[in-house]
Design a protein around this motif. Structure first.
Motif, PDB file in Angstrom:
ATOM      1  N   MET A   1       0.837  -1.204   0.000  1.00  0.00           N
ATOM      2  CA  MET A   1       0.000   0.000   0.000  1.00  0.00           C
ATOM      3  C   MET A   1       0.871   1.253   0.000  1.00  0.00           C
ATOM      4  N   ASN A   2       1.915   1.226   0.837  1.00  0.00           N
ATOM      5  CA  ASN A   2       2.811   2.379   0.914  1.00  0.00           C
ATOM      6  C   ASN A   2       3.602   2.587  -0.374  1.00  0.00           C
TER       7      ASN A   2
ATOM      8  N   GLY B   1       2.450   1.829  -3.353  1.00  0.00           N
ATOM      9  CA  GLY B   1       1.560   2.110  -4.469  1.00  0.00           C
ATOM     10  C   GLY B   1       1.369   0.939  -5.414  1.00  0.00           C
ATOM     11  N   THR B   2       1.762  -0.259  -4.980  1.00  0.00           N
ATOM     12  CA  THR B   2       1.644  -1.447  -5.838  1.00  0.00           C
ATOM     13  C   THR B   2       0.444  -2.327  -5.469  1.00  0.00           C
TER      14      THR B   2
ATOM     15  N   GLU C   1      -2.827  -1.589  -5.216  1.00  0.00           N
ATOM     16  CA  GLU C   1      -4.111  -1.357  -5.866  1.00  0.00           C
ATOM     17  C   GLU C   1      -4.285  -2.192  -7.134  1.00  0.00           C
TER      18      GLU C   1
ATOM     19  N   ASN D   1      -6.102  10.070  -0.143  1.00  0.00           N
ATOM     20  CA  ASN D   1      -4.832  10.813  -0.184  1.00  0.00           C
ATOM     21  C   ASN D   1      -3.769  10.257   0.755  1.00  0.00           C
TER      22      ASN D   1
ATOM     23  N   TRP E   1      -2.586   7.023   0.536  1.00  0.00           N
ATOM     24  CA  TRP E   1      -1.785   6.040  -0.186  1.00  0.00           C
ATOM     25  C   TRP E   1      -1.412   6.574  -1.566  1.00  0.00           C
ATOM     26  N   PRO E   2      -0.158   6.414  -1.991  1.00  0.00           N
ATOM     27  CA  PRO E   2       0.267   6.975  -3.277  1.00  0.00           C
ATOM     28  C   PRO E   2      -0.465   6.397  -4.476  1.00  0.00           C
ATOM     29  N   GLY E   3      -0.919   5.145  -4.354  1.00  0.00           N
ATOM     30  CA  GLY E   3      -1.626   4.521  -5.470  1.00  0.00           C
ATOM     31  C   GLY E   3      -3.128   4.702  -5.430  1.00  0.00           C
ATOM     32  N   GLY E   4      -3.619   5.440  -4.430  1.00  0.00           N
ATOM     33  CA  GLY E   4      -5.051   5.698  -4.332  1.00  0.00           C
ATOM     34  C   GLY E   4      -5.788   4.849  -3.317  1.00  0.00           C
TER      35      GLY E   4
ATOM     36  N   LYS F   1      -9.338   3.829  -5.003  1.00  0.00           N
ATOM     37  CA  LYS F   1      -9.060   3.416  -6.374  1.00  0.00           C
ATOM     38  C   LYS F   1      -9.624   2.031  -6.644  1.00  0.00           C
TER      39      LYS F   1
END
Length: 282
Positions: A121-122, A124-125, A127, A157, A159-162, A166
């Motif tokens: 999650m941190n 961004g992988t 999602e 906002n 998590w970098p991947g949404g 997402k």
């Protein structure tokens, strides 16, 4: 039609309960309508999920019949805090196929995806992995015949991947509801009705119930997850009577999704009767 209408009253079972192999007698969880055998891991079944496999086919059929008569769905929860499938490189499609095959083999009503791979999650992988996994899981376990839920918190906002927003935007139509974990996020998080329903802290911004609704997730799919006792989580516990008041308040604002809790036997018929008393009394 397999997917019951809201509200959903969901209880996890992972802990060994003396004298009970697999799920408890339906009478012990009166007031709940979903029992989650926990957990099926990528390496196989553990705890209550494993206990289910040790029953004979006839014993399992008898339990399923009793549960069906009581209006209770019996599902398996996968991953939990032990599994980090994205970080270790598990293929999402293959993983979904294996889980779906297990659900069919052991005649369950569906899957709860308790995904806790926070490194992913941190990074961004997580999602895209979850999106591929959920698409394949639903392809194998069709809607109307099987239930698919996810257990997570929403924090726009964060998590970098949404994050799960997402996931919901991409495959929310394939997910029946979310057992949102409103606990283990900090000592002061989600411990009052205002913090739970209206406004979370700046640590987890916009992650209270109606803030998630404002982000576009249907209120009817946001089940409020809470620990049964203070000992069932690091923090976020609310006593059942206080939680009952929050549930009544949320209902008055148009919400009807229900409550999930960790875990049986700390949460059983008496716990859910108290929690539902002011909204949907048992």
């Amino acid at each position: 039609r397999a997917t019951p209408a809201a509200p959903h009253w969901v209880v996890y079972g992972d802990k060994y309960a003396p004298g009970t192999t697999g799920p408890p007698d339906a009478s012990a969880i009166k007031g709940f309508n979903v029992f989650l055998l926990s957990f099926l891991l990528t390496e196989g079944a553990w705890d209550k999920a494993y206990e289910w496999t040790t029953l004979t086919a006839d014993q399992r059929a008898a339990v399923k019949s009793q549960y069906a008569a009581a209006g209770i769905k019996l599902m398996v929860s996968v991953f939990g805090s032990t599994d980090v499938p994205t970080s270790v490189g598990n293929d999402p499609v293959g993983t979904a196929n294996n889980i779906a095959a297990w659900v069919k083999q052991y005649s369950l009503d569906g899957v709860d995806v308790d995904y806790e791979d926070f490194n992913a999650m941190n990074a961004g992988t997580a999602e895209n992995w979850l999106i591929s996994f959920t698409k394949q899981l639903r392809a194998q376990l069709p809607s109307g015949s099987y239930i698919i839920t996810h257990a997570r918190m929403f924090a726009p906002n964060k998590w970098p991947g949404g994050g799960y927003l997402k996931v919901d935007q991409q495959v929310g139509s394939l997910i029946d509801w979310y057992n949102v974990q409103f606990y283990n996020q900090g000592a002061n998080e989600y411990t009052t009705c205002a913090g739970l329903l209206t406004s979370s802290t700046s640590t987890w911004p916009n992650s209270a119930l109606f803030q998630i609704v404002a982000s576009g997730v249907p209120a009817s799919k946001l089940v409020i997850g809470k620990p049964a006792t203070a000992g069932d989580a690091n923090n976020g516990y609310m006593d059942p009577s206080t939680l009952a008041g929050c549930i009544a308040q949320a209902k008055s604002q148009g919400w009807n999704a229900g409550v999930s809790t960790w875990e049986f036997p700390d949460a059983a018929a008496a716990w859910i009767k108290t929690v539902r008393a002011s909204s949907w009394p048992v």
